[in-house]
Enzyme design. Structure first.
Site, PDB file in Angstrom:
ATOM      1  N   ASP A  12       1.102  -1.227   0.012  1.00 45.19           N
ATOM      2  CA  ASP A  12      -0.064  -0.061  -0.114  1.00 45.19           C
ATOM      3  C   ASP A  12       0.852   1.177  -0.114  1.00 45.19           C
ATOM      4  O   ASP A  12       2.315   1.062   0.157  1.00 45.19           O
ATOM      5  CB  ASP A  12      -1.083   0.128   1.013  1.00 45.19           C
ATOM      6  CG  ASP A  12      -1.907   0.995   1.364  1.00 45.19           C
ATOM      7  OD1 ASP A  12      -2.360   1.552   0.110  1.00 45.19           O
ATOM      8  OD2 ASP A  12      -1.809   1.826   2.346  1.00 45.19           O
ATOM      9  N   ASP A  14      -0.289   5.136   0.631  1.00 41.49           N
ATOM     10  CA  ASP A  14      -0.755   6.298   1.752  1.00 41.49           C
ATOM     11  C   ASP A  14      -0.697   5.744   3.287  1.00 41.49           C
ATOM     12  O   ASP A  14      -1.419   4.741   3.413  1.00 41.49           O
ATOM     13  CB  ASP A  14      -2.318   6.675   1.437  1.00 41.49           C
ATOM     14  CG  ASP A  14      -2.114   7.620   0.033  1.00 41.49           C
ATOM     15  OD1 ASP A  14      -1.318   8.401  -0.179  1.00 41.49           O
ATOM     16  OD2 ASP A  14      -2.451   7.185  -0.902  1.00 41.49           O
TER      17      ASP A  14
END
Length: 228
Positions: A12, A14
């Site tokens: 991932d 953010d």
């Protein structure tokens, strides 16, 4: 939960690799303050990992804002320049470089759109992110039909590897509850580095919970260990 060997790693972005979650809070609060509303952490929890249009729909609905989701997204775009100076999270650079050095297949699976990605990365972080040969931008990729907690983004991203690894051979690194649910729904193991405000009881599906990427031990998953 038992840890099993993996061959591929999906990241991932953010809140895991970049400290953008606090910046999103600032951006959204700036918008909703105009209408006397508060962007709470409970609301943030509901939409972490969502695609941009899903985020806009959730916020405008939950806070009963006098604007459409499309208008909310337009307001967001006006303030997105604050992401240009985002910082790497602790341990992110060394882990990416380590896996790259040892030829571990990696990919980026972010709910951000491609324009948003470039805004966050190009100024200061293009070199480290260039080490990801495969990237999926959930908010602008038509093959990602639904955002997290649905499994779409991780399944789409894993399919980009030429080896087409089975889901159980993929490890996801995440920071959000919805991201954990997404990875589990995709049939993958997931290591989560959550915000300290997240109730650990919401993360029981995770394979492992860490305080920082600096704590990650690749060898537990059958990956090359860090050099002493």
């Amino acid at each position: 939960m038992g840890i099993k060997p993996v061959t591929h790693v999906l990241f991932d972005m953010d809140g895991l690799l970049l400290n953008t979650e606090d910046l999103y809070t600032e951006l959204f609060q700036n918008i909703v303050s105009k209408y006397g509303k508060n962007y709470t952490f409970d609301l943030k929890m509901k939409l972490m990992g969502s695609q941009a249009h899903e985020t806009a729909e959730i916020i405008t609905s939950e806070l009963d804002l006098p604007m459409t989701p499309e208008e909310f997204q337009q307001e967001c775009q006006k303030g997105e320049s604050l992401f240009a100076n985002c910082k790497l999270m602790p341990g992110a650079k060394s882990l990416i470089e380590h896996l790259h050095k040892h030829n571990v297949p990696m990919a980026l699976a972010t709910s951000s759109g491609e324009d948003s990605y470039h805004l966050k990365v190009d100024k200061n972080h293009s070199e480290i992110f260039s080490l990801f040969p495969y990237k999926t931008f959930g908010s602008s990729d038509p093959t990602v039909k639904q955002g997290k907690p649905h499994p779409d983004i991780f399944l789409v991203t894993a399919a980009k590897f030429p080896e087409r690894p089975a889901p159980e051979k993929c490890l996801v690194l995440e920071d959000a509850v919805n991201g954990v649910k997404s990875a589990v729904a995709a049939g993958m193991q997931v290591v989560v580095v959550p915000d300290t405000r997240i109730d650990k009881a919401l993360l029981t599906e995770a394979t492992q919970i860490l305080n920082s990427l600096e704590e990650f031990k690749p060898e537990l998953f059958g990956l090359p260990p860090f050099d002493d």
